[in-house]
Design a protein around this motif. Sequence first.
Motif, PDB file in Angstrom:
ATOM      1  N   ILE A 559       0.839  -1.209   0.000  1.00 40.40           N
ATOM      2  CA  ILE A 559       0.000   0.000   0.000  1.00 40.40           C
ATOM      3  C   ILE A 559       0.868   1.252   0.000  1.00 40.40           C
ATOM      4  CG2 ILE A 559      -1.648   1.338   1.386  1.00 40.40           C
ATOM      5  CD1 ILE A 559      -2.789  -1.334   2.370  1.00 40.40           C
ATOM      6  N   LEU A 560       1.898   1.260   0.821  1.00 43.39           N
ATOM      7  CA  LEU A 560       2.764   2.431   0.927  1.00 43.39           C
ATOM      8  C   LEU A 560       3.512   2.683  -0.377  1.00 43.39           C
ATOM      9  CD1 LEU A 560       3.153   4.393   3.240  1.00 43.39           C
ATOM     10  CD2 LEU A 560       5.255   3.193   3.850  1.00 43.39           C
ATOM     11  N   GLN A 561       3.963   1.630  -1.033  1.00 46.91           N
ATOM     12  CA  GLN A 561       4.646   1.797  -2.323  1.00 46.91           C
ATOM     13  C   GLN A 561       3.706   2.430  -3.345  1.00 46.91           C
ATOM     14  OE1 GLN A 561       7.819   1.361  -2.940  1.00 46.91           O
ATOM     15  NE2 GLN A 561       8.244   0.588  -0.880  1.00 46.91           N
ATOM     16  N   LYS A 562       2.441   2.041  -3.313  1.00 48.42           N
ATOM     17  CA  LYS A 562       1.457   2.630  -4.228  1.00 48.42           C
ATOM     18  C   LYS A 562       1.255   4.104  -3.924  1.00 48.42           C
ATOM     19  CE  LYS A 562      -2.899   1.884  -3.533  1.00 48.42           C
ATOM     20  NZ  LYS A 562      -4.231   1.251  -3.407  1.00 48.42           N
ATOM     21  N   TYR A 563       1.180   4.459  -2.640  1.00 51.55           N
ATOM     22  CA  TYR A 563       1.014   5.862  -2.254  1.00 51.55           C
ATOM     23  C   TYR A 563       2.224   6.707  -2.674  1.00 51.55           C
ATOM     24  CZ  TYR A 563      -3.071   4.735   0.646  1.00 51.55           C
ATOM     25  OH  TYR A 563      -4.307   4.341   1.079  1.00 51.55           O
ATOM     26  N   VAL A 564       3.419   6.132  -2.540  1.00 57.80           N
ATOM     27  CA  VAL A 564       4.632   6.867  -2.925  1.00 57.80           C
ATOM     28  C   VAL A 564       4.614   7.187  -4.421  1.00 57.80           C
ATOM     29  CG1 VAL A 564       7.134   6.663  -3.175  1.00 57.80           C
ATOM     30  CG2 VAL A 564       6.039   5.974  -1.031  1.00 57.80           C
ATOM     31  N   LEU A 565       4.187   6.234  -5.236  1.00 56.98           N
ATOM     32  CA  LEU A 565       4.106   6.471  -6.676  1.00 56.98           C
ATOM     33  C   LEU A 565       3.050   7.533  -7.000  1.00 56.98           C
ATOM     34  CD1 LEU A 565       4.362   2.825  -8.086  1.00 56.98           C
ATOM     35  CD2 LEU A 565       6.091   4.623  -8.207  1.00 56.98           C
ATOM     36  N   GLN A 566       1.902   7.479  -6.305  1.00 60.87           N
ATOM     37  CA  GLN A 566       0.847   8.459  -6.558  1.00 60.87           C
ATOM     38  C   GLN A 566       1.256   9.860  -6.114  1.00 60.87           C
ATOM     39  OE1 GLN A 566      -2.515   6.829  -4.461  1.00 60.87           O
ATOM     40  NE2 GLN A 566      -3.024   5.357  -6.079  1.00 60.87           N
ATOM     41  N   SER A 567       2.169   9.930  -5.163  1.00 61.80           N
ATOM     42  CA  SER A 567       2.579  11.241  -4.632  1.00 61.80           C
ATOM     43  C   SER A 567       3.535  11.984  -5.561  1.00 61.80           C
ATOM     44  CB  SER A 567       3.237  11.061  -3.262  1.00 61.80           C
ATOM     45  OG  SER A 567       4.509  10.435  -3.394  1.00 61.80           O
ATOM     46  N   LYS A 607      -4.500   5.116   9.800  1.00 60.79           N
ATOM     47  CA  LYS A 607      -3.248   5.028  10.548  1.00 60.79           C
ATOM     48  C   LYS A 607      -2.056   4.626   9.671  1.00 60.79           C
ATOM     49  CE  LYS A 607      -5.314   6.080  14.375  1.00 60.79           C
ATOM     50  NZ  LYS A 607      -5.152   7.417  14.969  1.00 60.79           N
ATOM     51  N   ILE A 608      -2.164   4.883   8.376  1.00 60.35           N
ATOM     52  CA  ILE A 608      -1.036   4.691   7.477  1.00 60.35           C
ATOM     53  C   ILE A 608      -0.861   5.975   6.675  1.00 60.35           C
ATOM     54  CG2 ILE A 608      -2.429   3.673   5.609  1.00 60.35           C
ATOM     55  CD1 ILE A 608       0.040   1.913   4.982  1.00 60.35           C
ATOM     56  N   ALA A 609       0.386   6.359   6.424  1.00 62.84           N
ATOM     57  CA  ALA A 609       0.678   7.628   5.753  1.00 62.84           C
ATOM     58  C   ALA A 609      -0.031   7.702   4.406  1.00 62.84           C
ATOM     59  CB  ALA A 609       2.184   7.778   5.563  1.00 62.84           C
ATOM     60  N   CYS A 610      -0.734   8.808   4.150  1.00 57.50           N
ATOM     61  CA  CYS A 610      -1.429   9.006   2.882  1.00 57.50           C
ATOM     62  C   CYS A 610      -0.439   9.534   1.836  1.00 57.50           C
ATOM     63  CB  CYS A 610      -2.595   9.970   3.070  1.00 57.50           C
ATOM     64  SG  CYS A 610      -2.092  11.605   3.659  1.00 57.50           S
ATOM     65  N   ILE A 611      -0.913   9.818   0.617  1.00 59.23           N
ATOM     66  CA  ILE A 611      -0.016  10.276  -0.453  1.00 59.23           C
ATOM     67  C   ILE A 611       0.585  11.642  -0.131  1.00 59.23           C
ATOM     68  CG2 ILE A 611      -1.257   8.933  -2.188  1.00 59.23           C
ATOM     69  CD1 ILE A 611      -2.515  11.538  -3.174  1.00 59.23           C
ATOM     70  N   HIS A 612      -0.145  12.452   0.627  1.00 53.69           N
ATOM     71  CA  HIS A 612       0.359  13.782   0.967  1.00 53.69           C
ATOM     72  C   HIS A 612       1.511  13.684   1.972  1.00 53.69           C
ATOM     73  CE1 HIS A 612      -4.049  13.994   0.083  1.00 53.69           C
ATOM     74  NE2 HIS A 612      -3.568  14.765  -0.895  1.00 53.69           N
ATOM     75  N   VAL A 613       1.366  12.801   2.951  1.00 51.68           N
ATOM     76  CA  VAL A 613       2.447  12.583   3.911  1.00 51.68           C
ATOM     77  C   VAL A 613       3.643  11.937   3.210  1.00 51.68           C
ATOM     78  CG1 VAL A 613       3.099  11.398   6.046  1.00 51.68           C
ATOM     79  CG2 VAL A 613       0.805  12.379   5.810  1.00 51.68           C
ATOM     80  N   ALA A 614       3.368  11.034   2.263  1.00 51.17           N
ATOM     81  CA  ALA A 614       4.453  10.399   1.508  1.00 51.17           C
ATOM     82  C   ALA A 614       5.284  11.431   0.766  1.00 51.17           C
ATOM     83  CB  ALA A 614       3.870   9.369   0.542  1.00 51.17           C
TER      84      ALA A 614
END
Length: 727
Positions: A559-567, A607-614
């Motif tokens: 999930i986090l890897q996906k958010y990092v790409l979207q960010s 409770k997991i970092a969103c794309i903005h936090v990423a």
Amino acid sequence: MALKLVVICRIGGKLVDKESREIYVGGEAHAFELDEEMEFSSFLSRVATSCNVEDASTISLKYLVPGNSSVMISLGSDDDLACFARVFHGLISAELYILQHDVRFVGTRATTSQFHAVNESINELNVEVLEPRLISSWRDVITEVGQTFEGVVEFRKAVGKYAIACHFAYKYIKNDPDRVTAICKEEGCEWRIHASRLKDTKVFHLQTFTSEHSCDPGIRQKTHPQATKKLVGSLVQDKLRDTPRYSAREIINDIRRDFGISLGYLQAYRGKDIAQKAIHGSMEDSFNQIPWLCSKIMETNPGSYVEWLTGEDCRFQRLFISFHAQILGFKKACRPLLMIDGTFGKDHYKTTILSAIAIDGNDQMFPFAFGVVLGETERNWLWFLMNLRTILDGVVNLTIISYRHVGLVDSVTEVFPECYHAFCVRHIVANLLGSLGSSIKSEAKKVIKGLVYAAAGSTRIEAFNHNLDEIKSISKEAYAWVRDSKPFRWAKVYATGNRYGHLTTNVAESFNSWILEAHNLPIIPMVNKIREQLMGHFYTRREEASRWTKSLTTSFDEILQKYVLQSLICRVSPSNNSLYEIDDGVRRRSVNLQTMTCTCRMWKMTKIACIHVAKVCEVSRRNIVEYCSPYYTTEMWRLAYAESIHPVPNEDMPFNIGTLSSEVAIMEGDLQNISSNSTPVLPPKTRPRPGRPKKRRLESQPEPKRALHCGRCGSIGHNRATCNKAI
């Protein structure tokens, strides 16, 4: 040059009925090219060679016409082969299904000598003789005078198998533990058999055996009177032990294929019931072993929590179990979130399995506790939750997700007044669509379903209200229902607790499906089956977690890897070291690392970092893992399964804890005559449901059925068919 047709031969599978048509499943495939000048004998030989079949006479060929899969066509002559070639003319390939069979006898009744005579003449006559593949061996269970059997039961079974194999019915002249005499049912027939017990032993000795029948062979009947439920039970016992969900319908098909016997459904069901009792014991006796099992669990798994309850008449009422490994794993490493659900057992006593399921660090099922009760009543839910409360001592900020069963809702409020009790959105949708009935079309219902899910997952009040307005434009009745359904129980935006991104109780439903095989068993084998599954589950998850090396578990790392790409498309404007403005291309968001908040609200809810936090972590070169919940780390994942669920051996399990006299005393109300050393538990006092017990697991429906609505006069309480109002 025209391409030759490629014949693909499928062998080793079987034909099964599916949706009123035959299909071929399983096996392997071989291929060769069809020669247009080939005769059927050569074609059959080529098929046998390609499929490694030594004797071509033991196979038959079938195929399906392209575009018509409803009928299998046989291929057995030169004309059939020519038709086969024309059907597939112009195509690249054709599938041919190879059915293998042993040499079998078609007919009704045959003596042993007749059978061997036919067997010897098969090659001379070149006739395909058909007989179920396992039944032929039954002719040899009785051979000659002087043969011995272990006891009277074994002798009776042998006579029954012999009669089935030779296709005749018999009746007993004498039938007691010391001697058995049987004759053919046909009047005047000379077939006769007699055996008796040898002195001072259990061995039965065959003394008389007239194997020849003097009656005319009749036409073989569809069923056989000697195919008793006891015989059926003995035939399916081994497979039922390996496959607890072996159905009566499958038994009917297997017995017909293997033994040539056609059973009725009730006959197969009763045979299965006898086999189950032989494997696991009876449902009634199983309840009496509950005290021993509870004591043994506490002995082998110290720190576990086990409670059982009986009524004043010593009849079973409730059982609750949570192993030490489950309690410790949840308290140390799982987020404070429990999903509560129930599913019915499949016995005569209307037992229900209640469960409390948590989520581990990898966002997977973590079974926490389960119980067995007599139905989903408010008293049973209250008792289950009170025991749950005992082992949850010290857990704070707990969230419970369940469906809207009235007794469950009231019980949660009474036992856990401080926790956030959320409702499963899937059940909310089911209740809503059920209340609408046929007042709106199915297409509109699908749209409403999607809008309710969208409203439940909304992180802003504006988005929630927008989805409700869309529902209102479709159906005002649906809009009013949703407004009155207490949205703070199921909508993220109004939640007073943390659901950690989970809107439904699907994980609990998965647990119910996971233990489906246990539903068929008596209560002690049921509990042991669930324990075995839990033991394997903890071991598998422990091994899986030990091999994972990244900081976050597999699910949240993905999930986090996906958010990092979207960010990557976001732009950052820093205000200070902890406050940032993020433009994601749609809206501007504010991220505060100090208070760990983002105006998109996803960070707070999941409770997991969103794309903005990423994006902020990327720009400020911070470790993004530090801004995710510690419950999602590999360390917590490993800690959840650090403890093991230990085996519970049963070498010392007594078969009868309470004596017969104790049970009689209980039945008569004389409890003073019960020995203080025994703790009998009798089965629940309930009348079995008429007919065959239901086996299919039904999804829980928390609300009662809606009131009848008359389509003629518009009143409530009756329907059009019973309406007698004048209009």
